[in-house]
Scaffold this active site. Structure first.
Site, short mmCIF file in Angstrom:
data_model
loop_
_atom_site.label_atom_id
_atom_site.label_comp_id
_atom_site.label_asym_id
_atom_site.label_seq_id
_atom_site.Cartn_x
_atom_site.Cartn_y
_atom_site.Cartn_z
N TYR A 21 -55.89 -24.73 13.31
CA TYR A 21 -56.52 -24.49 12.01
C TYR A 21 -57.96 -23.97 12.11
O TYR A 21 -58.26 -22.86 11.68
CB TYR A 21 -56.48 -25.76 11.15
CG TYR A 21 -55.06 -26.23 10.92
CD1 TYR A 21 -54.19 -25.46 10.14
CD2 TYR A 21 -54.56 -27.39 11.50
CE1 TYR A 21 -52.88 -25.85 9.94
CE2 TYR A 21 -53.25 -27.78 11.30
CZ TYR A 21 -52.41 -27.01 10.53
OH TYR A 21 -51.11 -27.38 10.34
N PRO A 23 -50.23 -23.50 2.33
CA PRO A 23 -48.99 -23.48 1.57
C PRO A 23 -49.23 -23.64 0.07
O PRO A 23 -50.21 -24.26 -0.35
CB PRO A 23 -48.22 -24.69 2.11
CG PRO A 23 -48.95 -25.13 3.33
CD PRO A 23 -50.37 -24.74 3.11
N HIS A 64 -54.57 -26.25 4.73
CA HIS A 64 -53.68 -27.00 5.61
C HIS A 64 -54.39 -27.90 6.64
O HIS A 64 -53.78 -28.83 7.18
CB HIS A 64 -52.79 -25.99 6.36
CG HIS A 64 -51.43 -26.48 6.70
ND1 HIS A 64 -51.17 -27.79 7.01
CD2 HIS A 64 -50.24 -25.84 6.77
CE1 HIS A 64 -49.88 -27.93 7.27
NE2 HIS A 64 -49.30 -26.76 7.13
N SER A 116 -39.64 -25.06 7.47
CA SER A 116 -40.02 -26.44 7.27
C SER A 116 -39.24 -27.04 6.12
O SER A 116 -39.04 -26.38 5.10
CB SER A 116 -41.52 -26.52 6.96
OG SER A 116 -41.92 -27.85 6.92
N1 COA Z 1 -24.17 -38.31 8.33
C1 COA Z 1 -24.46 -38.69 7.08
N2 COA Z 1 -25.72 -38.67 6.57
C2 COA Z 1 -26.70 -38.24 7.37
C3 COA Z 1 -26.46 -37.82 8.70
C4 COA Z 1 -25.12 -37.87 9.17
N3 COA Z 1 -24.80 -37.52 10.41
N4 COA Z 1 -27.61 -37.45 9.25
C5 COA Z 1 -28.57 -37.62 8.32
N5 COA Z 1 -28.02 -38.11 7.18
C6 COA Z 1 -28.70 -38.49 5.94
C7 COA Z 1 -29.97 -39.26 6.23
O1 COA Z 1 -29.69 -40.63 6.35
C8 COA Z 1 -30.80 -38.94 5.02
O2 COA Z 1 -30.35 -39.76 3.95
P1 COA Z 1 -31.21 -39.98 2.59
O3 COA Z 1 -31.05 -38.74 1.78
O4 COA Z 1 -30.55 -41.15 1.98
O5 COA Z 1 -32.61 -40.23 3.05
C9 COA Z 1 -30.43 -37.52 4.70
O6 COA Z 1 -29.15 -37.32 5.28
C10 COA Z 1 -31.39 -36.49 5.22
O7 COA Z 1 -31.43 -36.51 6.64
P2 COA Z 1 -31.61 -35.16 7.51
O8 COA Z 1 -31.15 -34.02 6.69
O9 COA Z 1 -31.01 -35.37 8.85
O10 COA Z 1 -33.12 -34.92 7.65
P3 COA Z 1 -34.35 -35.89 7.65
O11 COA Z 1 -34.50 -36.39 6.28
O12 COA Z 1 -34.19 -36.87 8.75
O13 COA Z 1 -35.53 -34.87 7.96
C11 COA Z 1 -37.09 -33.67 9.28
C12 COA Z 1 -35.65 -34.17 9.16
C13 COA Z 1 -37.25 -32.93 10.56
C14 COA Z 1 -37.37 -32.72 8.12
C15 COA Z 1 -38.04 -34.90 9.22
O14 COA Z 1 -37.79 -35.73 10.32
C16 COA Z 1 -39.50 -34.53 9.28
O15 COA Z 1 -40.10 -34.53 10.34
N6 COA Z 1 -40.13 -34.23 8.11
C17 COA Z 1 -41.50 -33.82 8.01
C18 COA Z 1 -41.64 -32.33 8.18
C19 COA Z 1 -43.03 -31.88 7.85
O16 COA Z 1 -44.01 -32.51 8.17
N7 COA Z 1 -43.09 -30.74 7.17
C20 COA Z 1 -44.32 -30.27 6.61
C21 COA Z 1 -44.95 -29.17 7.32
S1 COA Z 1 -46.29 -28.57 6.31
#
Ligand code: COA
Length: 624
Positions: A108, A121, A344, A552
């Protein structure tokens, strides 16, 4: 709930909880922070092996072979890799987080491209139900009150600790988003956070028709103004900024950072200017009351609002109605368009989104109790003395902004066929499913795959920011190649690709991904003043870091979407909020690149998602 879910407030001794809004209870926050693990330094061998695996779908066999020899040299016992690794481990023992400050500086503050489009963003909120300026100001007043309500939680330590996959997260970023601002320098910038000072600010900045105002939002007893009071103050601001011929001083903040750094030094030589700039920097946040933008069809509406949030539409429209260095700027148009842009450096999307969720809920509340109107003083207008030199800087900034505006293609779509529900019903991670769809859409357009970045949160660790999930793998490539080949069986390849993505995600959020570790080793070499190891001068490394897809997931409870520009001239920026039954996507590209087309990739993404669902539906459940 979001991946980052709110859990009940931590059990802490009640004496630490003070219900006084402006008093900070630091100890509660500190107890939590201290309990978080430190970011690990991954093992050198593991990162090197994973790096080679990451390169496999991206570079030719000859290049890979060459890189293999460089990596082997780097890893040789007692060699340069081990020495740098030891340096990193020492750094990790000494510091709260070995990476965060390096990351802040290199990603940054030392990044010299404009923050507009290249870094900050935007967020598109659902269209609000107003169509005129009274509605605009009423909404702005509620929004300000909503943010102040959230601020109370930050100030008195009642913000619930968030969790991801059952682990508590670092809450530090919440303390960085209000009352802070980036300040340009000639070679590198800095961020100041005024909420930590002795006299935290009690005003927000309001900007209308390029004119900036200080709006005090607290009474002398520390209670916030009511919505009605804020509304009355906004009326006064509006009425004293009706002239539309003012110099758009704020547009200076959209320049290349070195250029702005120089112009800034000039600008603040004048005492009045310096005080005005300081009032903006110090304010809790900015509210931009925008002039009407060109009308857009219903289909284009969200894309139009996305660019209003990202760059303001150019010098004829609202690009001068901003101070892009400010961490948080809420933007409200007359036609119900609303959203925000954030700088950011201090934070990632998730804390901003949880603030948004709170504010949107707050604005939905029925009218507050009407308070007796005690006359409040006129909000102070910030004056600027514009020298011929600053005038020239403004003209140049306008020109550059208009070029950037022309260059950015932004497409926001609502994928309404399904959301997280469908992948979940097939026991697949929804995020991985979307990422693989993106790989398929890209492959269908270009017949090759590309280096892909997805941000992964490192907030399980103290002061954690992000690492990179590399969505492109041999598994994703094999699936994309097979999908349109009638001779191939595809479903097992899809499952494998989705699974590989989720495995990488788990590794990344646990601090075991490769990108920040490699960056750390490189920065360690710079700090040690040793010559740059060859693996960092290698073509493969440049290919790996050329993220043609910068993606993202930023989830929110609100039906909104974040958006940003591509990070390479021939790439795409893709951001999404996946809800239960639909997904909001933003896709950006540069018009100056003949090979990219955001609208086409967005369409391809929709098709890929539908084709992948069809593939699963065609397969008997027993075979899945
Ligand atoms: N079977 C059934 N359900 C599942 C599954 C599976 N195999 N795998 C995941 N799920 C469910 C999860 O339990 C979760 O349930 P919820 O909706 O009840 O919470 C949902 O599906 C979403 O999970 P998933 O799609 O795997 O993604 P995540 O929510 O774990 O997110 C990332 C993944 C990478 C986005 C997250 O870990 C992260 O790091 N987020 C921050 C990103 C960030 O900082 N971005 C900003 C940049 S400016």
């Amino acid at each position: 709930p979001n991946p980052i879910t709110a859990a009940p407030a931590m059990a802490v001794p009640s004496k630490l909880l003070k219900p006084v809004s402006l008093t900070k209870v630091a100890s509660r926050y500190l107890i939590h922070q201290d309990s978080l693990p430190k970011l690990p330094v991954p093992e050198l061998r593991q990162t090197c092996q994973r790096y080679l695996a990451v390169l496999e779908p991206l570079v030719s066999d000859e290049e890979l072979e060459h890189t293999r020899t460089l990596v082997a040299d780097f890893m040789v016992p007692g060699g340069v890799g081990e020495r740098l690794q030891k340096g990193l481990e020492r750094r990790a023992r000494k510091m709260d987080n070995w990476l965060s400050d390096w990351w802040l500086q290199s990603a940054y503050l030392e990044f010299r491209m404009p923050v507009v489009v290249y870094s900050s963003p935007g967020v598109v909120l659902p269209r609000a139900e107003f169509q005129d300026r009274q509605g605009q100001m009423r909404y702005a007043a509620k929004l300000i009150a909503g943010v102040l309500d959230f601020k109370t939680k930050i100030d008195n330590g009642t913000l619930p600790v968030e969790y991801m996959v059952g682990k508590p997260l670092c809450m530090n970023q919440y303390y960085q988003i209000l009352s802070s601002c980036r300040i340009p320098g000639p070679k590198r910038d800095m961020v100041v956070n005024h909420s930590l000072g002795k006299a935290p600010p009690t005003h927000v900045t309001v900007v209308h028709n390029y004119q900036f105002f200080v709006l005090d939002v607290y009474n002398s007893d520390g209670t916030p103004l009511t919505v009605d009071q804020i509304y009355m103050q906004l009326e006064k601001i509006w009425n004293s900024s009706l002239q539309t011929n003012k110099e758009p001083i704020g547009i200076l903040t959209s320049q290349h950072r070195n250029t702005w750094g120089k112009a800034y030094a000039n600008l603040i030589k004048d005492k009045t200017n310096k005080e005005s700039v300081r009032a903006i920097q110090k304010s809790i946040f900015i509210v931009c009351l925008d002039a009407p933008m060109p009308r857009a069809s219903d289909e284009m509406y969200r894309s139009r609002v996305a660019v209003q949030m990202l760059h303001g539409g150019g010098s004829r429209w609202n690009s001068g109605n901003r101070w892009f260095d400010k961490t948080l700027q809420f933007i409200i148009g007359e036609d119900g368009s609303c959203g925000l842009i954030y700088e950011h450096a201090p934070a990632e999307g998730p804390p901003i989104m949880s603030l948004v969720d709170h504010v949107v809920e707050y604005t939905k509340k029925s009218e507050m109790v009407r308070s007796p109107m005690i006359p409040l003083p006129m909000p102070q207008k910030l004056r600027f003395n514009i020298t011929p030199e600053t005038k020239k800087d403004i003209e140049k900034a306008k020109q550059n902004m208009n070029i950037l505006v022309q260059d950015l293609e932004m497409k926001v779509i609502v994928f309404s066929h399904f959301g997280k529900n469908v992948p979940k019903s097939y026991k697949m991670s929804p995020d991985a499913f979307i990422q693989i769809a993106l790989q398929l859409a890209y492959f269908r357009m270009y017949h090759v795959c590309c280096s892909t970045y997805e941000s992964a949160s490192l907030r399980m660790f103290r002061l954690g920011r992000t690492d990179t999930i590399r969505s492109t793998s041999m598994d994703s490539l094999r699936f994309a190649q097979a999908m349109d080949d009638p001779t191939k069986t595809k479903v097992a390849l899809l499952q494998k690709a989705v699974n590989a993505h989720r495995v990488y995600t788990d590794m990344a959020i646990r601090g075991q991904a490769i990108d920040r570790h490699l960056l750390g080793l490189k920065l360690q070499a710079i700090e040690d003043l040793t010559s740059m190891p060859e693996i960092f001068m290698d073509t493969s490394y440049a290919v790996a870091l050329h993220y043609s897809l910068s993606t993202s997931q930023v989830s929110a409870k609100t039906d909104c979407v974040m958006c940003y520009g591509p990070v390479v001239p021939d790439g795409y920026g893709v951001c999404y909020n996946s809800m239960q039954e639909h997904i909001n996507f933003s896709v950006s590209a540069f018009n100056s690149c003949a090979e990219t087309n955001a609208a086409k990739l967005a369409r391809g993404l929709e098709e890929a998602l539908l084709d992948m669902r069809a593939l699963l539906e065609q397969t008997p459940k027993a075979k899945l």
